[in-house]
Motif scaffolding. Sequence first.
Motif, PDB file in Angstrom:
ATOM      1  N   MET B   1       0.844  -1.200   0.000  1.00 40.85           N
ATOM      2  CA  MET B   1       0.000   0.000   0.000  1.00 40.85           C
ATOM      3  C   MET B   1       0.882   1.254   0.000  1.00 40.85           C
ATOM      4  SD  MET B   1      -3.104   0.836   2.583  1.00 40.85           S
ATOM      5  CE  MET B   1      -4.147   2.234   2.290  1.00 40.85           C
ATOM      6  N   PRO B   2       0.597   2.240  -0.878  1.00 44.05           N
ATOM      7  CA  PRO B   2       1.455   3.426  -0.912  1.00 44.05           C
ATOM      8  C   PRO B   2       1.288   4.272   0.355  1.00 44.05           C
ATOM      9  CG  PRO B   2      -0.456   3.709  -2.331  1.00 44.05           C
ATOM     10  CD  PRO B   2      -0.510   2.315  -1.826  1.00 44.05           C
ATOM     11  N   LYS B   3       2.385   4.925   0.738  1.00 40.28           N
ATOM     12  CA  LYS B   3       2.306   5.798   1.912  1.00 40.28           C
ATOM     13  C   LYS B   3       1.614   7.094   1.513  1.00 40.28           C
ATOM     14  CE  LYS B   3       6.637   4.433   4.020  1.00 40.28           C
ATOM     15  NZ  LYS B   3       7.936   4.965   4.401  1.00 40.28           N
ATOM     16  N   SER B   4       0.868   7.653   2.451  1.00 39.29           N
ATOM     17  CA  SER B   4       0.219   8.916   2.091  1.00 39.29           C
ATOM     18  C   SER B   4       0.528  10.018   3.104  1.00 39.29           C
ATOM     19  CB  SER B   4      -1.288   8.715   1.949  1.00 39.29           C
ATOM     20  OG  SER B   4      -1.808   8.247   3.161  1.00 39.29           O
ATOM     21  N   ALA B   5       0.689  11.227   2.568  1.00 43.14           N
ATOM     22  CA  ALA B   5       0.911  12.408   3.400  1.00 43.14           C
ATOM     23  C   ALA B   5      -0.326  13.288   3.265  1.00 43.14           C
ATOM     24  CB  ALA B   5       2.152  13.167   2.947  1.00 43.14           C
ATOM     25  N   LEU B   6      -0.971  13.528   4.399  1.00 44.20           N
ATOM     26  CA  LEU B   6      -2.190  14.351   4.381  1.00 44.20           C
ATOM     27  C   LEU B   6      -1.829  15.737   4.906  1.00 44.20           C
ATOM     28  CD1 LEU B   6      -4.546  11.658   5.961  1.00 44.20           C
ATOM     29  CD2 LEU B   6      -3.954  11.970   3.557  1.00 44.20           C
ATOM     30  N   ILE B   7      -1.964  16.725   4.034  1.00 43.80           N
ATOM     31  CA  ILE B   7      -1.502  18.073   4.408  1.00 43.80           C
ATOM     32  C   ILE B   7      -2.700  18.987   4.625  1.00 43.80           C
ATOM     33  CG2 ILE B   7      -0.101  20.053   3.692  1.00 43.80           C
ATOM     34  CD1 ILE B   7       1.550  18.109   1.995  1.00 43.80           C
ATOM     35  N   GLU B  54     -17.149  15.612  12.623  1.00 45.24           N
ATOM     36  CA  GLU B  54     -17.922  14.702  11.783  1.00 45.24           C
ATOM     37  C   GLU B  54     -17.137  14.075  10.627  1.00 45.24           C
ATOM     38  OE1 GLU B  54     -20.942  17.472  10.951  1.00 45.24           O
ATOM     39  OE2 GLU B  54     -21.461  17.537  13.078  1.00 45.24           O
ATOM     40  N   TRP B  55     -16.259  14.811  10.039  1.00 45.82           N
ATOM     41  CA  TRP B  55     -15.594  14.314   8.836  1.00 45.82           C
ATOM     42  C   TRP B  55     -14.417  13.372   9.119  1.00 45.82           C
ATOM     43  CZ3 TRP B  55     -10.479  15.521   8.236  1.00 45.82           C
ATOM     44  CH2 TRP B  55      -9.999  16.499   9.100  1.00 45.82           C
ATOM     45  N   TYR B  56     -14.058  13.195  10.378  1.00 46.23           N
ATOM     46  CA  TYR B  56     -12.885  12.356  10.698  1.00 46.23           C
ATOM     47  C   TYR B  56     -13.124  10.859  10.453  1.00 46.23           C
ATOM     48  CZ  TYR B  56     -10.707  16.321  12.996  1.00 46.23           C
ATOM     49  OH  TYR B  56     -10.138  17.513  13.253  1.00 46.23           O
ATOM     50  N   ASN B  57     -14.370  10.480  10.341  1.00 50.27           N
ATOM     51  CA  ASN B  57     -14.664   9.047  10.185  1.00 50.27           C
ATOM     52  C   ASN B  57     -14.276   8.586   8.781  1.00 50.27           C
ATOM     53  OD1 ASN B  57     -15.697   9.061  12.765  1.00 50.27           O
ATOM     54  ND2 ASN B  57     -17.692   9.759  12.017  1.00 50.27           N
ATOM     55  N   THR B  58     -13.024   8.619   8.570  1.00 50.47           N
ATOM     56  CA  THR B  58     -12.559   8.239   7.247  1.00 50.47           C
ATOM     57  C   THR B  58     -11.417   7.235   7.380  1.00 50.47           C
ATOM     58  OG1 THR B  58     -11.330   9.030   5.365  1.00 50.47           O
ATOM     59  CG2 THR B  58     -11.310  10.445   7.285  1.00 50.47           C
ATOM     60  N   GLU B  59     -11.325   6.374   6.431  1.00 54.37           N
ATOM     61  CA  GLU B  59     -10.308   5.319   6.477  1.00 54.37           C
ATOM     62  C   GLU B  59      -8.903   5.874   6.305  1.00 54.37           C
ATOM     63  OE1 GLU B  59     -11.325   2.458   3.546  1.00 54.37           O
ATOM     64  OE2 GLU B  59     -13.144   1.826   4.600  1.00 54.37           O
ATOM     65  N   LYS B  60      -8.861   7.061   5.717  1.00 58.38           N
ATOM     66  CA  LYS B  60      -7.550   7.674   5.438  1.00 58.38           C
ATOM     67  C   LYS B  60      -6.665   7.726   6.675  1.00 58.38           C
ATOM     68  CE  LYS B  60      -8.527  10.742   1.589  1.00 58.38           C
ATOM     69  NZ  LYS B  60      -9.924  10.959   1.316  1.00 58.38           N
ATOM     70  N   PHE B  61      -7.286   7.947   7.829  1.00 55.60           N
ATOM     71  CA  PHE B  61      -6.521   8.144   9.050  1.00 55.60           C
ATOM     72  C   PHE B  61      -6.293   6.859   9.842  1.00 55.60           C
ATOM     73  CE2 PHE B  61      -8.676  12.046   7.975  1.00 55.60           C
ATOM     74  CZ  PHE B  61      -7.651  12.977   8.022  1.00 55.60           C
ATOM     75  N   THR B  67       0.602   6.386   7.004  1.00 52.72           N
ATOM     76  CA  THR B  67       0.062   7.747   6.862  1.00 52.72           C
ATOM     77  C   THR B  67       0.821   8.712   7.768  1.00 52.72           C
ATOM     78  OG1 THR B  67      -2.110   6.775   6.492  1.00 52.72           O
ATOM     79  CG2 THR B  67      -2.061   9.134   6.977  1.00 52.72           C
ATOM     80  N   ILE B  68       1.026   9.887   7.250  1.00 59.11           N
ATOM     81  CA  ILE B  68       1.601  10.952   8.082  1.00 59.11           C
ATOM     82  C   ILE B  68       0.800  12.227   7.806  1.00 59.11           C
ATOM     83  CG2 ILE B  68       3.400  11.554   6.368  1.00 59.11           C
ATOM     84  CD1 ILE B  68       5.209  12.117   8.860  1.00 59.11           C
ATOM     85  N   VAL B  69       0.541  12.979   8.860  1.00 58.35           N
ATOM     86  CA  VAL B  69      -0.287  14.178   8.712  1.00 58.35           C
ATOM     87  C   VAL B  69       0.560  15.431   8.985  1.00 58.35           C
ATOM     88  CG1 VAL B  69      -2.226  15.455   9.708  1.00 58.35           C
ATOM     89  CG2 VAL B  69      -2.413  13.005   9.343  1.00 58.35           C
ATOM     90  N   PHE B  70       0.381  16.426   8.130  1.00 63.35           N
ATOM     91  CA  PHE B  70       1.053  17.715   8.347  1.00 63.35           C
ATOM     92  C   PHE B  70      -0.016  18.773   8.611  1.00 63.35           C
ATOM     93  CE2 PHE B  70       3.969  15.313   5.706  1.00 63.35           C
ATOM     94  CZ  PHE B  70       5.187  15.525   6.350  1.00 63.35           C
ATOM     95  N   CYS B  71       0.098  19.434   9.745  1.00 64.18           N
ATOM     96  CA  CYS B  71      -0.859  20.492  10.066  1.00 64.18           C
ATOM     97  C   CYS B  71      -0.177  21.840   9.849  1.00 64.18           C
ATOM     98  CB  CYS B  71      -1.318  20.368  11.516  1.00 64.18           C
ATOM     99  SG  CYS B  71      -2.144  18.807  11.806  1.00 64.18           S
ATOM    100  N   THR B  72      -0.625  22.550   8.840  1.00 62.71           N
ATOM    101  CA  THR B  72       0.072  23.812   8.491  1.00 62.71           C
ATOM    102  C   THR B  72      -0.907  24.981   8.357  1.00 62.71           C
ATOM    103  OG1 THR B  72      -0.113  23.539   6.105  1.00 62.71           O
ATOM    104  CG2 THR B  72       1.747  22.446   7.147  1.00 62.71           C
ATOM    105  N   LEU B  73      -2.010  24.919   9.101  1.00 65.32           N
ATOM    106  CA  LEU B  73      -2.982  26.032   9.000  1.00 65.32           C
ATOM    107  C   LEU B  73      -2.318  27.329   9.465  1.00 65.32           C
ATOM    108  CD1 LEU B  73      -6.251  24.382  10.419  1.00 65.32           C
ATOM    109  CD2 LEU B  73      -5.461  24.496   8.050  1.00 65.32           C
ATOM    110  N   SER B  74      -2.565  28.407   8.726  1.00 59.72           N
ATOM    111  CA  SER B  74      -1.854  29.642   9.072  1.00 59.72           C
ATOM    112  C   SER B  74      -2.395  30.284  10.349  1.00 59.72           C
ATOM    113  CB  SER B  74      -1.880  30.637   7.911  1.00 59.72           C
ATOM    114  OG  SER B  74      -2.999  30.446   7.119  1.00 59.72           O
ATOM    115  N   GLU B  75      -3.644  30.023  10.674  1.00 56.25           N
ATOM    116  CA  GLU B  75      -4.189  30.543  11.933  1.00 56.25           C
ATOM    117  C   GLU B  75      -3.757  29.603  13.058  1.00 56.25           C
ATOM    118  OE1 GLU B  75      -5.672  32.867  14.481  1.00 56.25           O
ATOM    119  OE2 GLU B  75      -6.037  33.457  12.394  1.00 56.25           O
TER     120      GLU B  75
END
Lengths: 523, 239
Positions: B1-7, B54-61, B67-75
């Motif tokens: 399975m390919p690795k995914s980066a969620l930005i 609500e939207w977190y119920n996803t297989e992506k996570f 999987t690796i997640v990047f949190c880069t919100l400017s606020e």
Amino acid sequence: MKRFFAKLLISLAYTLRSSKKYQKRRKFFYNLLENDNYKYKKYFDAFMIFLIFVSVFVLIREVKHHISDWLMVFNNYVISIVFLIEYILRLWVNGSVSAIIIEQDEHDTMLSREFQLDVALKRIFKRKFSYMMTPKAIIDLLAIMPFFHELRLLRLFVLFRVFKLFRYTKSFTGLVSVLASKKFEFFTLFLFTSIVVFVSSVLIYVLEGSDPQSNIKSFFSAVYWSVVTLSTVGFGDFTPVTQEGRFITMFIIVSGVGVLSFFTSLIVSAFNERLDEFKEAKTVENISKLQRFYLICGFDSIAKEVVKEYKFRKKNIVVIDSDEEKVQEAKQMGLKALCLNPGSVASYEKLAIEPHRQIKAVLCLANDDIDNVYAALTIRSFDKKVRIVSLLMNDANRTKLKFAGVDDIIYPQELIGMITKELVGQPVAFEAIHALRSENSMVKIDEIIITEAILNNYSYVGELQNKRYRIVLLGVYKKQYERFWFNPIDSTLLELGDILLVIGYFPFIYEFEKHLMKRVEDA
Amino acid sequence: MPKSALIFGSDKYAIEIANSVKESYEIEFFVMDENEQIDFDGEYKKNVFDLSDEWYNTEKFEDVENTIVFCTLSEESENVFLVISLRSNFDSLPIVAIAKNKESVDKLKMAGANKVIPIEQTTAEIISDIIHNPIASKVLHEILYEKSDLKLAQIEVENAEIFGGEFPADIDWSRYRGVVVLSIMHKDLSTEFIYSSKSKRHELKNGDMIIVVGYERDIVEFEKLVGSRRYVNWSDWSW
């Protein structure tokens, strides 16, 4: 005869101008007497202040005590001669006689006429006389007078020596300049006070002078009484006895309160208005005295982080920014900061520094590429060598910064990308390297420059004994070839200027450096 | 399975991160505004999200291994809220967050980010390094980030017997000619610097991590010797 004298004068002037020895001496005395940034001037000033206080001490002591002969000789002759020499030296260094003669000669040669000796002498006299007529020069001259000690009145001229303090202490000069800025207001106050004193003196004399019970018998006593009363001092040695006289007294007392308030407020407002100017002048003076410092142009968020860095905390940092609020913030962080435009040459001239000698590196850290490019270009316009490091906010402006002469460009966006890549790929390795860079870690990566002293002790990498000190030698940077030799073999030759990249505990690195320098002594 | 980066986020730092890791990861962006214009022009997949749960119920996570997640919100406040929401829903999800300053670093760490990269502080550190240790900075920069023949590698020990139960400080690392051992991370997650283990007596065991610098061929030789592999489950490490 006149022609011969003129020729002699011209020849002498050219000789003096081309004489390095003469110019060097003249420059030395000029610096000693007039240049506040000259490092030995403060010692000279302190010596002169000491002589002044000795003179005043003798004057006071002499009133009721016997002064020993040697002190009198010292006071009357030695100090006076020192002041005389100082006066002559100041007269010499203020305005160059040879320059005036040469200028006149060149002027006359251009017009194909004979050298006009009279005009040249007149110009020289005018130049020197205008200096001699300055208040400071007059005070200097009068301070020499006590030399003629036998004339009793001239002894009071010792006090002129006290006035010389103005010359040696800048605070006095500052005070005078503050008061001078309110010249008109002080003149108005003086006029008003004079009129009140005159009117009240006349009135009190007319009303009290003929009364047998009153002790104000002369007009001088009336003026004296007016001044004492107006100043709200009121000694009480002269008092009005008539009803009218007392009425005048009330008027003059009320006027006195007004005059004093006005006088006080004038001084306070004068100081308030020029306080910032004084502080700025003091900062500029302190900066000009710094041996080596980092100049930060633009005090934005990254600049604030930079000054918090441990390595920078131990260094001299000067901040300039055209935004007063940012300058205040820098000052609150304990930095030397000035509200100056980093993109103007005049700002650097105001700093009164020698950039190539005093600035270690310029950091252009504004959050705006235009400001950084402009500041870098400005600095490059007057100094080609100083190292410039600049922030880059938009990659499209990279070449502009390079054209502006920036040596190192830091692009935060790119850094974050690279860090992320490494962090995601090899987190442990990344952390290990990060630890080496971190200020909180005791493990450091350090540079040791191979000096002659080290070369005298060691010639090859294998002789360094770094393992004994638990130091990892990552490699040697050969400055000559601008190349890094990773993990060099023992037989690698060390050369002057090579840089060893070592990794280890900070105290061990320190010990290792000491060991490199001391081997011969140990032997 | 390919690795995914969620930005999460779409500012210049998010784009830079995507460009840096796109070779090893399949990138997906998460933006708060559907109409938001971003620079990648359809190169990467774009999802819309909000800060509700609500939207977190996803297989992506769910696949935390890949999987690796990047949190880069400017606020900053939204970024902290996003991290804390993700952490509360997914215990083992590797989260890397970008912070503007030191204050945000602490909050993001407390919110549960595995790693926080402070932009201003990092830039300031690099400037400081360039000024004070220019050569060291240049060499490290080349090793870490640029195409240099020298590589930095983290190697997991799988053949600890070759060290014969020796302590790191007693091993003559120069035997392993070609590589320089910088640091050792023991399996119990304590790091120690190679020559500094005077107070710590811990022999090398399988599972320990050795950080080395060297040329590729020498590193490969070293890997063969210690029977190791250059792989690590990133989400196990947290500082």
